[in-house]
Scaffold this active site. Structure first.
Site, PDB file in Angstrom:
ATOM      1  N   ARG A  28       1.082  -1.313   0.363  1.00 52.51           N
ATOM      2  CA  ARG A  28      -0.081   0.049   0.067  1.00 52.51           C
ATOM      3  C   ARG A  28       0.857   1.484  -0.536  1.00 52.51           C
ATOM      4  NH1 ARG A  28      -1.211   3.886   2.969  1.00 52.51           N
ATOM      5  NH2 ARG A  28       0.170   3.232   4.922  1.00 52.51           N
ATOM      6  N   VAL A  29       0.618   2.479  -0.429  1.00 53.42           N
ATOM      7  CA  VAL A  29       1.031   3.689  -1.481  1.00 53.42           C
ATOM      8  C   VAL A  29      -0.542   4.609  -0.279  1.00 53.42           C
ATOM      9  CG1 VAL A  29       3.502   3.500  -1.955  1.00 53.42           C
ATOM     10  CG2 VAL A  29       0.936   3.806  -2.610  1.00 53.42           C
ATOM     11  N   SER A  30       0.144   6.081  -0.505  1.00 56.48           N
ATOM     12  CA  SER A  30      -1.030   6.524   0.542  1.00 56.48           C
ATOM     13  C   SER A  30      -1.450   7.559  -0.711  1.00 56.48           C
ATOM     14  CB  SER A  30      -0.267   7.658   1.112  1.00 56.48           C
ATOM     15  OG  SER A  30       0.019   6.612   2.647  1.00 56.48           O
ATOM     16  N   SER A  31      -0.998   7.653  -2.451  1.00 51.36           N
ATOM     17  CA  SER A  31      -1.493   8.272  -3.455  1.00 51.36           C
ATOM     18  C   SER A  31      -0.975   7.576  -4.182  1.00 51.36           C
ATOM     19  CB  SER A  31      -0.981   9.949  -2.559  1.00 51.36           C
ATOM     20  OG  SER A  31       0.600   9.962  -3.158  1.00 51.36           O
TER      21      SER A  31
ATOM     22  N   GLN B  89       2.613   7.929  -5.907  1.00 57.82           N
ATOM     23  CA  GLN B  89       3.315   7.363  -5.070  1.00 57.82           C
ATOM     24  C   GLN B  89       3.923   5.939  -5.304  1.00 57.82           C
ATOM     25  OE1 GLN B  89       2.038   7.339  -0.918  1.00 57.82           O
ATOM     26  NE2 GLN B  89       3.847   8.411  -0.608  1.00 57.82           N
TER      27      GLN B  89
END
Length: 189
Positions: A7-10, A13
């Site tokens: 997972r990355v936040s945006s 990324q």
């Protein structure tokens, strides 16, 4: 089965670093998403939790990839424990299949929550200082100029569509409707 969660936040990324970390582990299924970790309302996380079966182990690059808040993290871990699914966090060297791993998991979850709370506290302090000094904070006030008002009136009179109004003013959809709402609220005062 070895399951990976990335997972990355945006959207801008990159997930390559996490893929590289999981590559040597011969992961059989990877769930990947670009979404904030502030809560557990994430489609791929839910799909992965439903998918995992007894005896499976979920591998993550670090605790922060799974959750940013201690309660969410511990709830996820408890749900996995109930399903008899293990969790391994590579960065923190935690393996919930061992008692030591379970203990360290709780410690790191608390540290992750502390980090998030500290960031929020610093942000609040910065906002308060800016406001006390009379500096502007947040988005600039919506500018409603003569061109907007004229276009708005034509739109309300159904002379043009909303799309035409947006093109005329050079304003994107959300901004157009926000300005229209703001303009309407000033007219009723």
């Amino acid at each position: 089965m070895r399951i990976g969660y990335i997972r990355v936040s945006s959207l801008d990324q990159n997930v390559v670093r996490q893929h590289e970390a999981l590559k040597p582990l011969n992961i059989e299924r990877i769930f990947e998403e670009k979404a904030s970790g502030k809560n557990t309302n994430r489609p791929e996380l839910k799909t992965m939790l439903d998918f995992a079966r007894e005896g499976d182990t979920i591998y993550i690059e670090s605790i922060s990839r799974l959750a940013r808040n201690t309660l969410d993290f511990l709830n996820i871990v408890e749900a996995l424990k109930t399903k008899k699914v293990g969790l391994v966090s590579l960065k923190e060297s935690i393996d919930t299949n061992t008692p030591q791993g379970q203990f360290m998991l709780s410690v790191f979850a608390a540290l992750s929550q502390l980090e998030r709370d500290t960031i929020k506290q610093r942000q609040r302090e910065g906002i308060d200082i800016a406001l006390n000094q009379g500096r502007p904070y947040g988005r600039p006030k919506i500018c409603i100029d003569d061109k907007f008002v004229a276009t708005y009136k034509r739109w309300r009179a159904r002379e043009i569509t909303a799309v035409e109004a947006m093109k005329t003013t050079g304003i994107k959809k959300n901004t157009w409707y926000n300005r229209a709402k703001e303009y309407e609220s000033t007219k009723t005062r």
